[in-house]
Structure formats: structure tokens, C-alpha cells
Design a protein around this motif. Sequence first.
Motif, PDB file in Angstrom:
ATOM      1  N   VAL A  96       0.834  -1.198   0.000  1.00 23.07           N
ATOM      2  CA  VAL A  96       0.000   0.000   0.000  1.00 23.07           C
ATOM      3  C   VAL A  96       0.869   1.248   0.000  1.00 23.07           C
ATOM      4  O   VAL A  96       0.612   2.198  -0.748  1.00 23.07           O
ATOM      5  N   ARG A  97       1.918   1.248   0.836  1.00 26.22           N
ATOM      6  CA  ARG A  97       2.798   2.420   0.860  1.00 26.22           C
ATOM      7  C   ARG A  97       3.427   2.645  -0.512  1.00 26.22           C
ATOM      8  O   ARG A  97       3.618   3.777  -0.941  1.00 26.22           O
ATOM      9  N   ALA A  98       3.725   1.557  -1.205  1.00 26.46           N
ATOM     10  CA  ALA A  98       4.294   1.704  -2.543  1.00 26.46           C
ATOM     11  C   ALA A  98       3.309   2.403  -3.479  1.00 26.46           C
ATOM     12  O   ALA A  98       3.721   3.075  -4.428  1.00 26.46           O
ATOM     13  N   LEU A  99       2.013   2.257  -3.212  1.00 31.97           N
ATOM     14  CA  LEU A  99       1.024   2.909  -4.069  1.00 31.97           C
ATOM     15  C   LEU A  99       1.141   4.423  -3.994  1.00 31.97           C
ATOM     16  O   LEU A  99       0.993   5.125  -4.984  1.00 31.97           O
ATOM     17  N   TRP A 100       1.371   4.931  -2.780  1.00 33.32           N
ATOM     18  CA  TRP A 100       1.414   6.388  -2.624  1.00 33.32           C
ATOM     19  C   TRP A 100       2.824   6.940  -2.809  1.00 33.32           C
ATOM     20  O   TRP A 100       3.030   8.151  -2.847  1.00 33.32           O
ATOM     21  N   ALA A 101       3.799   6.052  -2.875  1.00 27.89           N
ATOM     22  CA  ALA A 101       5.195   6.493  -2.771  1.00 27.89           C
ATOM     23  C   ALA A 101       5.539   7.561  -3.802  1.00 27.89           C
ATOM     24  O   ALA A 101       6.224   8.538  -3.476  1.00 27.89           O
TER      25      ALA A 101
END
Lengths: 188, 188
Positions: free
Chosen positions: A117-122
Motif C-alpha cells: 500500500v505504501r508503494a502505491l502512494w510512494a
Amino acid sequence: MTRGRPRDTAIEGRLLAAAAEELRRGGYEGLSIDRVAERAGVAKTTLYRRWASKAELVVALIASMREEIPFEPSDDPRGDLTTLVVTIAAGLSSTPTSLIADLAAASARDPRVGESVRALWADRHGAVTAVVAKAQQAGIVLSHVAPAVLVDQLVGPLYYRLLVTGEPLTPDYARTLMLSVLGPEESP
Amino acid sequence: MTRGRPRDTAIEGRLLAAAAEELRRGGYEGLSIDRVAERAGVAKTTLYRRWASKAELVVALIASMREEIPFEPSDDPRGDLTTLVVTIAAGLSSTPTSLIADLAAASARDPRVGESVRALWADRHGAVTAVVAKAQQAGIVLSHVAPAVLVDQLVGPLYYRLLVTGEPLTPDYARTLMLSVLGPEESP
DNA sequence: TTATTTACGCTACCGCCGTAGCGTAAATGC
DNA sequence: GCATTTACGCTACGGCGGTAGCGTAAATAA
């Protein structure tokens, strides 16, 4: 090459398409694994051979649907930042709130999901950080606070409103956040 | 007075106690309605006559366990704010992240739950707003931005770190947020 | 051709949240 | 006493996410 029966490469796409339709219709909560598999014409166990959980399926789906933010930094960090924050706010408020919240909950439960999920916003957050650092170097931001903190104070309130207070994310609000962090513009 | 068989007033307390134990052991996810009812020595349907969903039960439980923050505003708004923000950060990081996230998700799904959850934090956020407004009136905060926005920039990053980036909420971080919003202290 | 390995479909199952229906217990109004 | 009303316990159920086991299909290695 590899020994056994190969995976049917068409299945993954069919599953993602089916999941997209389910997500569109009923949101995260309304997305049923059984229905996704049925809609894709595939056994449920076959789905679970590709993703370990509903959360991972949804994260993969979002990652596959996601388009990059076309962002070209200009010479005007203040304008760039405004554009970025307003864009992020618009993206957040155009996504169903419950989806963001459910992803956050899934992240809290499963660290692997959290990573994805964090990679989605990164990319978005990385872009904001870069511009903030640039603005600070250029002397536009007077504060000596670490850029990461300033980013938190630009982006954090968006999630806070969305997930906690339930208040709307208007472009005006995003611009107000900007003003508050950068200070009033100096007249040249 | 009221016509039918009266409610057994002891049941609610037993249910909340059982739910507290379940929540302590397994968090929101591990809390099973069936087990709560069994532990309380009560039929599951009796539980559902008191709360409409697992989320409402948990919100009621938290509300019942919650102690007020003892906060007495002093003449030093800067110190007061620091205390408040550090306290809020400590409270958040001492609560299991998944619980906060699950409450946010439940809030997004059910507006009634959202109302109850917001009421849980209302006192803390209200106190912060009051102190910020006071500091602004006293001229300690130079910014002319609305107090509500400043509060968002103090509290929002806490939730943002907790729910999105997964970074820790240290007292130092809380103080840094303060510094960034209020600006450096003037030497007298 | 045959053994091996991997993928797939299928069935059955577990525990979960939440609901429906029914018999019975405990109160009130007459 | 008797009807009415509400609470409670109980059973059964539906849909959900996720898992286990088995027969079979499709590929490779020998």
C-alpha cells in the motif's frame, strides 16, 4: 524450462478485471472473492494461488489501474507544490473513503500488505518531498524543519480529514495548507 | 411504567467486560462476537439487542473505558500545546494501530459509527483547538491561518504516520510538529 | 512412453458477522 | 386471574474469507 504445467497467463487478467467490476459496484466491502472467481470463470482456489488474501488482490488491482501523476517540476516551487497537493487531495477525495480506510486497516494487520500500500502512494509523496526540499534550498521556505515533517503537515491533514474527521477535501483547503506551511507569498 | 419484561441491567456490564478481555487478547480482528457472548454467559442475540454491530460494541467499549485527559490550561500556550500534542501522540501510539485503523474503516462504512468514533476524540481535539486559538490571540502564533487548519497540521500528521506511513510517533516528533507550526521560540 | 512436477477445478470444511423465528420468562394493565 | 408486552435463550441459516485434500490436465525430463 520450468517443470510442471504452466500457469494460464490469461487468468490473472480476467481475475483483475472481475475484481475491478466488483470493486466498482460494491467497494472493498462488497467485493466478494467467490463472486470475483465466478465472474472470471475460475475456481476460488485458483485465485488464492495468485494472491494470498482479499487485501493483496485489491492492492494489486489498484496498482494495475494506477496511472502516474504527470508532473514536471518548474522553476516555481510554490506553484509546483500547490499543484501537487491539490492533485493529491483531488485523487483522495475521488476515491471512495472506505477503500482508503480499508487499505489502511489491512496494512495495519499485515505488514506485507502495508508495504504494498505504501508503494502505491510512494510516487506522490516522493514528488512532494522533492519539491519541498527544493523550495527550502531556494529559501522560499523559511522554516528549518526537516522536509519530511513539512510533507507530513501538507499531506497528513488530507488523510486526517478523510479518515478521522470526515470533513471534505476541497482545493481551497489544500491551498490553505500550502499557505500555512510556506507562509504568505512575498510580493516581489 | 414500561410495559414488558425489563432489561437485565447487569448484562451490559458483563458484555462490555467480556469484550474488553477479548479486545485485549486479540485486538479488533480477534474479537469474536460469539466468544464475547459466551464469555458473558449470554446469547448472541441478546448482544445484538444492545449494539447493532461489532463496530458499535467496540466503540461503546472504548467510550466506557476512556478517561478524560486531565488538562488545565496555564498561562503558557506553547507549553500547553506541547503537552497536549505529546499526550495525544502517546495515546495513539499506545493503542494498537489496527484498532485505530479498524475504527476508521468502520466509520467510513457506517456514518453512525463515524459519529461515535469522532465523539471519542472530540475532547482531545477540542482542547487543542482552544489552546491554538488562545495562542493566536496572544500573538504567539504569527500565522493568520484558521485555528482549525493549524490543529489539522498538528494532529493530522500523527494519524498520517500511524495509518499511512507506519512511522513511529515519538515525543520528539510531536515537539517538532509544534515547532514547525508555532515557529521558533523567541528569546525574551 | 513413462515418471514427475505443477496448475486447475471441485468439494468440503472452519470460524466469522449478522438475521429470523420460536418458545418461554418477567414485567405491566385490566 | 388474564391478556399484553418486552427480554431472553436457542436453533438454524446465509454469505463471507480462507484452507485442505483430491482427481485430473498440461507441461518437462528421461
